[in-house]
Design an enzyme around this catalytic site. Structure first.
Site, PDB file in Angstrom:
ATOM      1  N   TYR A  59      -1.355  -0.756  10.359  1.00 47.33           N
ATOM      2  CA  TYR A  59      -1.580  -1.132   8.956  1.00 47.33           C
ATOM      3  C   TYR A  59      -0.405  -0.697   8.088  1.00 47.33           C
ATOM      4  O   TYR A  59       0.136  -1.485   7.297  1.00 47.33           O
ATOM      5  CB  TYR A  59      -2.872  -0.491   8.469  1.00 47.33           C
ATOM      6  CG  TYR A  59      -3.162  -0.709   6.992  1.00 47.33           C
ATOM      7  CD1 TYR A  59      -3.651  -1.921   6.533  1.00 47.33           C
ATOM      8  CD2 TYR A  59      -2.962   0.316   6.059  1.00 47.33           C
ATOM      9  CE1 TYR A  59      -3.922  -2.125   5.181  1.00 47.33           C
ATOM     10  CE2 TYR A  59      -3.229   0.121   4.716  1.00 47.33           C
ATOM     11  CZ  TYR A  59      -3.715  -1.095   4.286  1.00 47.33           C
ATOM     12  OH  TYR A  59      -3.974  -1.293   2.953  1.00 47.33           O
TER      13      TYR A  59
ATOM     14  N   LYS B 107       2.182  -3.117   6.013  1.00 51.44           N
ATOM     15  CA  LYS B 107       2.357  -3.011   4.566  1.00 51.44           C
ATOM     16  C   LYS B 107       3.801  -2.681   4.193  1.00 51.44           C
ATOM     17  O   LYS B 107       4.305  -3.120   3.142  1.00 51.44           O
ATOM     18  CB  LYS B 107       1.395  -1.958   4.003  1.00 51.44           C
ATOM     19  CG  LYS B 107      -0.065  -2.384   4.031  1.00 51.44           C
ATOM     20  CD  LYS B 107      -0.314  -3.628   3.187  1.00 51.44           C
ATOM     21  CE  LYS B 107      -1.794  -3.888   2.981  1.00 51.44           C
ATOM     22  NZ  LYS B 107      -2.038  -5.115   2.166  1.00 51.44           N
TER      23      LYS B 107
ATOM     24  N   SER C 192       0.854  -1.187   0.000  1.00 51.67           N
ATOM     25  CA  SER C 192       0.000   0.000   0.000  1.00 51.67           C
ATOM     26  C   SER C 192       0.885   1.230   0.000  1.00 51.67           C
ATOM     27  O   SER C 192       2.027   1.192   0.477  1.00 51.67           O
ATOM     28  CB  SER C 192      -0.890   0.016   1.248  1.00 51.67           C
ATOM     29  OG  SER C 192      -1.541   1.267   1.399  1.00 51.67           O
TER      30      SER C 192
END
Length: 281
Positions: A163, A167, A150
């Site tokens: 998160y 990633k 991401s």
């Protein structure tokens, strides 16, 4: 179709195929390129809704309901891949993501929050890649693994630290596995999507063309097809000399790192109540 893009005779596993977004689109495009696609999702309902219609149209797609975050789920996927028509060649790790409830200040992230996001994003990617790479290596054939990171893993991810860190770890794992597997003829790459119009992103990103024009160099959000096209390229022989890379597919969002407001929250957040909730310490 250019023969270098063809996946004829090859089996490609897509982990996270059932959401109707990037994974489902990769499934369709890989099958259209000639692959037998083993489409994996934890949800049989999602597979029935989004993936089964592809098989009904004549595409060579095998649906597998399995949890890719468990050893049992991975074993189920490999059994399906061994039984599929063709030689196991590719893996696309799309499974992961983060629920809106995971947005919060770093000071509020619990161990349970952290572990849940790392399991869903990093561990699922790594152990599925490990298993598929071992299977391809045992065959003595080449292969290609592509994972979805991401833009949050390529820069800062305010109020989404777990998160973003998970990633970013996908990028690191991709580089290390690429170095280890290169001599075996197995390429390992990743894509890092920017803001993409999917059902998952719609839970916290609204439609705001003026904001998109201001924040993204190309002036709009991406589509699942635009992400899947780069993934298909990395799967195919067109990218035969590329390994260990993470390609940003973000319409130039990273070129204008101006999507944060004065309080460092994302301009893409849907409403003030959501913004206030994640800011709360």
């Amino acid at each position: 179709m250019d023969s270098s893009l063809s996946l004829d005779g090859r089996v490609v596993v897509v982990s996270g195929a059932g959401g109707g977004g990037i994974g489902t689109t990769v499934t369709r495009m890989a099958a259209e390129a000639g692959a037998t696609v083993v489409a994996v999702s934890r949800s049989q309902d999602n597979l029935d809704t989004h993936v089964a219609p592809l098989a009904d149209k004549g595409l060579n797609v095998v649906t597998v309901a399995a949890d890719a975050s468990t050893d049992e789920g991975i074993a189920t996927v490999l059994d399906a891949a061994r039984s599929a028509d063709g030689t196991l060649y590719g893996l696309v790790n799309v499974a992961g993501g983060a629920a809106p409830s995971t947005w919060m200040p770093a000071t509020r992230v619990s161990r349970a929050d952290w572990r849940e996001l790392f399991t869903a994003n990093l561990e699922t990617m790594f152990f599925m890649s490990q298993a598929v790479a071992a299977e391809i290596r045992a065959q003595g054939s080449p292969g290609s693994i592509v994972s979805v990171s991401s833009i949050s893993g390529m820069n800062t991810a305010p109020y989404h630290v777990a998160y973003g860190t998970a990633k970013a770890a996908i990028v690191a794992a991709t580089r290390t596995m690429a170095a280890e597997l290169a001599a075996e003829g197995i390429r390992v790459n990743a894509v890092a999507p920017g803001v993409t119009e999917t059902a998952a992103s719609a839970t916290y990103v609204d439609a705001d063309p003026e904001r998109d024009q201001r924040a993204i160099a190309m002036g709009r959000r991406g589509t699942p097809e635009e992400q899947a096209g780069v993934i298909l390229f990395l799967l195919s022989d067109l990218s035969s000399y590329i390994t260990g890379q993470t390609i940003l597919v973000d319409g130039g969002l990273n070129l204008r790192w101006t999507h944060l407001g004065g309080d460092n929250t994302s301009l893409f957040l849907k409403d003030e109540s959501f913004r206030e909730a994640i800011r709360r310490i």
